[in-house]
Write a protein that holds these residues in place. Structure first.
Motif, short mmCIF file in Angstrom:
data_model
loop_
_atom_site.label_atom_id
_atom_site.label_comp_id
_atom_site.label_asym_id
_atom_site.label_seq_id
_atom_site.Cartn_x
_atom_site.Cartn_y
_atom_site.Cartn_z
N ASP A 130 0.89 -1.38 -0.12
CA ASP A 130 0.27 -0.03 -0.02
C ASP A 130 0.89 1.31 0.06
O ASP A 130 0.58 2.28 -0.44
CB ASP A 130 -0.96 0.01 1.09
N LYS A 131 2.20 1.24 0.41
CA LYS A 131 3.22 2.05 0.39
C LYS A 131 3.63 2.65 -0.80
O LYS A 131 3.65 3.58 -1.39
CB LYS A 131 4.28 2.03 1.61
N TRP A 132 4.23 1.62 -1.52
CA TRP A 132 5.17 1.78 -2.89
C TRP A 132 4.34 1.26 -3.91
O TRP A 132 4.85 1.65 -5.07
CB TRP A 132 6.25 0.86 -2.86
N ALA A 133 2.97 0.82 -4.06
CA ALA A 133 2.35 1.04 -5.04
C ALA A 133 0.65 1.36 -4.37
O ALA A 133 0.82 1.46 -3.49
CB ALA A 133 2.07 -0.47 -5.59
N SER A 180 7.03 7.10 -16.78
CA SER A 180 5.96 7.71 -16.50
C SER A 180 5.88 7.38 -14.91
O SER A 180 6.85 6.70 -14.43
CB SER A 180 4.89 6.94 -17.01
N PRO A 181 5.16 8.23 -14.15
CA PRO A 181 5.01 8.05 -12.82
C PRO A 181 5.27 6.60 -12.25
O PRO A 181 5.64 6.27 -11.33
CB PRO A 181 3.84 8.91 -12.32
N GLN A 182 4.33 5.89 -13.08
CA GLN A 182 3.96 4.64 -12.37
C GLN A 182 5.34 3.62 -12.79
O GLN A 182 5.23 2.28 -12.33
CB GLN A 182 2.68 3.91 -12.87
N ASP A 222 8.26 2.84 -12.01
CA ASP A 222 9.02 2.24 -11.11
C ASP A 222 8.26 1.21 -10.19
O ASP A 222 8.74 0.39 -9.64
CB ASP A 222 9.96 3.24 -9.93
N TYR A 223 7.23 1.64 -9.95
CA TYR A 223 6.40 0.94 -9.12
C TYR A 223 6.09 -0.66 -9.97
O TYR A 223 6.00 -1.79 -9.18
CB TYR A 223 5.06 1.36 -8.63
N LEU A 270 8.14 -2.07 -11.85
CA LEU A 270 9.46 -2.68 -11.97
C LEU A 270 9.51 -3.04 -10.58
O LEU A 270 10.00 -4.35 -10.22
CB LEU A 270 10.58 -1.43 -12.02
N ALA A 271 9.33 -2.44 -9.31
CA ALA A 271 9.43 -3.04 -8.18
C ALA A 271 8.43 -4.39 -7.84
O ALA A 271 8.85 -5.46 -7.39
CB ALA A 271 8.83 -2.13 -6.90
N VAL A 318 9.98 -7.28 -9.72
CA VAL A 318 11.11 -7.83 -8.79
C VAL A 318 10.64 -8.77 -7.93
O VAL A 318 11.33 -9.84 -7.56
CB VAL A 318 12.05 -6.55 -8.43
N THR A 319 9.51 -8.37 -7.27
CA THR A 319 8.91 -9.20 -6.27
C THR A 319 8.59 -10.67 -6.78
O THR A 319 8.64 -11.73 -5.99
CB THR A 319 7.51 -8.79 -5.90
N PHE A 320 8.39 -10.66 -8.12
CA PHE A 320 8.09 -12.06 -8.73
C PHE A 320 9.10 -12.59 -9.43
O PHE A 320 9.09 -13.63 -10.28
CB PHE A 320 6.96 -12.24 -9.55
N LEU A 321 10.51 -11.92 -9.06
CA LEU A 321 11.64 -12.32 -10.21
C LEU A 321 11.94 -13.61 -10.40
O LEU A 321 12.16 -14.32 -11.44
CB LEU A 321 12.76 -11.66 -9.74
N LYS A 327 4.22 13.97 -18.44
CA LYS A 327 5.17 12.70 -18.13
C LYS A 327 5.53 12.41 -16.73
O LYS A 327 5.41 11.35 -16.37
CB LYS A 327 6.55 12.80 -18.82
N TRP A 328 5.89 13.63 -15.98
CA TRP A 328 6.48 13.16 -14.62
C TRP A 328 5.33 13.56 -13.34
O TRP A 328 5.70 13.39 -12.33
CB TRP A 328 7.72 14.00 -14.35
N GLN A 382 6.91 9.06 1.61
CA GLN A 382 7.39 7.90 0.92
C GLN A 382 6.21 7.21 0.05
O GLN A 382 6.07 6.00 0.05
CB GLN A 382 7.93 6.78 1.73
N SER A 383 5.11 7.84 -0.24
CA SER A 383 4.05 7.33 -1.07
C SER A 383 4.48 7.42 -2.77
O SER A 383 5.35 8.34 -2.96
CB SER A 383 2.74 8.39 -0.95
N PRO A 384 3.71 6.72 -3.43
CA PRO A 384 4.15 6.92 -4.88
C PRO A 384 4.19 8.18 -5.26
O PRO A 384 5.09 8.53 -5.99
CB PRO A 384 2.99 6.26 -5.43
N TYR A 430 6.64 13.40 -7.06
CA TYR A 430 6.04 14.27 -8.21
C TYR A 430 5.64 15.68 -7.58
O TYR A 430 5.79 16.65 -8.07
CB TYR A 430 4.96 13.62 -8.86
N HIS A 450 15.52 -12.74 -2.60
CA HIS A 450 15.37 -11.71 -3.43
C HIS A 450 14.66 -10.37 -3.43
O HIS A 450 14.77 -9.35 -3.95
CB HIS A 450 14.89 -12.30 -4.88
N LEU A 494 14.52 -5.40 -3.35
CA LEU A 494 13.78 -4.12 -3.49
C LEU A 494 14.24 -3.02 -2.50
O LEU A 494 14.11 -1.96 -2.63
CB LEU A 494 12.29 -4.71 -2.99
N PHE A 528 16.94 -1.38 -3.79
CA PHE A 528 16.47 -0.24 -4.88
C PHE A 528 16.05 0.83 -4.25
O PHE A 528 16.35 2.13 -4.53
CB PHE A 528 15.43 -1.00 -5.74
#
Lengths: 200, 200
Positions: free
Chosen positions: A33-36, A100-102, A104-105, A107-108, A111-114, B34-35, B99-101, B105, B155, B159, B162
DNA sequence: GCCTCACTAGTCAAATTTGACTATCCGAGG
DNA sequence: CCTCGGATAGTCAAATTTGACTAGTGAGGC
């Protein structure tokens, strides 16, 4: 598309069969809920949406011994379409950097399911991303170096600098990750040994 | 709350009096689509919302010479409430790191309007943020160093790594920015000379 | 004079997100 | 036996976001 979709799909996949609250708990335990953005509503929405898209299908919840509790308890599992969509989303989320803003989320989340990917595949996707991010880095570096002439108020360069330093950090991390993977770290889908990867 | 609100409010403020399309063009010219997330609809929505909240007020659009073109052309300008809300949003966006998405921005949006603050104020707000981000950095560093024991698949540490490298980059940039400000860079609200700051 | 193209300005339905709220069951304490 | 807190499981209206679409205007070509 969104990180939520990938997360929800991935969690259902890793459980094999899961109902909404299970997914919700798992994601909360990851502080997702924090990083996505995974509010309860989004999870249930994603489940229904993907069911409508035939990526998931409803199955009767396991009536676990001594349990007949609470509300409806519909459970979900991946369809074959869901499985290929998952692979596709993983590939895109790892390899494409849509600044885009999203981005990196996603990506994260990926990576969780890498460990669900083979080592070679993971490395190749990440290398692809490194190339893309490098290109951005070069563009931004130019911007920073030539911004003065560009008619913009000078403090705007700080934005470019911020972007640049962020992108540099990302490249560093990506290269480190690839190196660690190449060096045999983590148990990937094509490894044996005590598997932390999720069974298909 | 959202970066869009700050951007829209700030652009109207900087023009003194602006209609929707002006704001939209300006933001697009900053690549703010974009950002941050500034789709046309969001801009018009933000304008109306903030008007309802008495942060903006509608004023007759300047009938500029030789123009009577197109649709309605309502223009907006800040109310006194809007002005204080702008200051508040600037302060929060610069000093608090939730630290929120969306946190970064908002930061980027606020940096765009940095010269609207006095030098001392900007430095003080940014220093506050540095403290907060440093705390996060320490927490994350711990996580990375002790994650092994923590019962999580290994793994997942990637995260944390990162996150850590991103946070480190942010601190570096923040410190650089503060140093540049302290060193007299950029024309701030309390400086004279050729002002790039926006008149109140 | 007429057509097209690009810019101006904004609308609107659909999709998505938010998070407070509902409702059930279980165990512990009184 | 009753109740109160906490975990379980999810719903729903409201807020927000998305971006394709409408529609007027002027410039330039033919």
């Amino acid at each position: 598309m969104s990180a939520t979709r990938l997360l929800v799909l991935g969690v259902v996949r890793m459980y094999g069969r899961a109902h909404g609250y299970q997914v919700r708990r798992e994601l909360l335990s990851w502080s997702a809920d924090k990083w996505a953005n995974v509010a309860p509503g989004s999870i249930y929405h994603a489940l229904k949406k993907m069911t409508a898209e035939r990526l998931l299908e409803e199955v009767a919840a396991d009536a676990e011994p001594g349990e007949a509790r609470g509300p409806d308890r519909v459970a979900y599992r991946l369809t074959p379409d869901g499985e290929s969509e998952f692979q596709l989303m993983m590939a895109k989320s790892l390899s494409e950097d849509d600044q885009s803003p999203q981005g990196d989320y996603r990506l994260a989340a990926a990576v969780t399911f890498l460990p669900t990917l083979t080592r070679a595949k993971a490395i190749s996707l990440l290398r692809h991303r490194i190339t893309a991010v490098r290109a951005q880095e070069a563009t931004t570096r130019n911007l920073v170096e030539e911004a003065e002439d560009w008619g913009q108020p000078p403090h705007v360069m700080e934005l470019y600098r911020f972007w640049l330093i962020t992108v540099e950090a990302k490249v560093t991390w990506l290269q480190g990750l690839v190196a660690r993977l190449a060096g045999g770290n983590y148990v990937m889908a094509d490894d044996d040994g005590p598997s932390f990867g999720f069974p298909g």
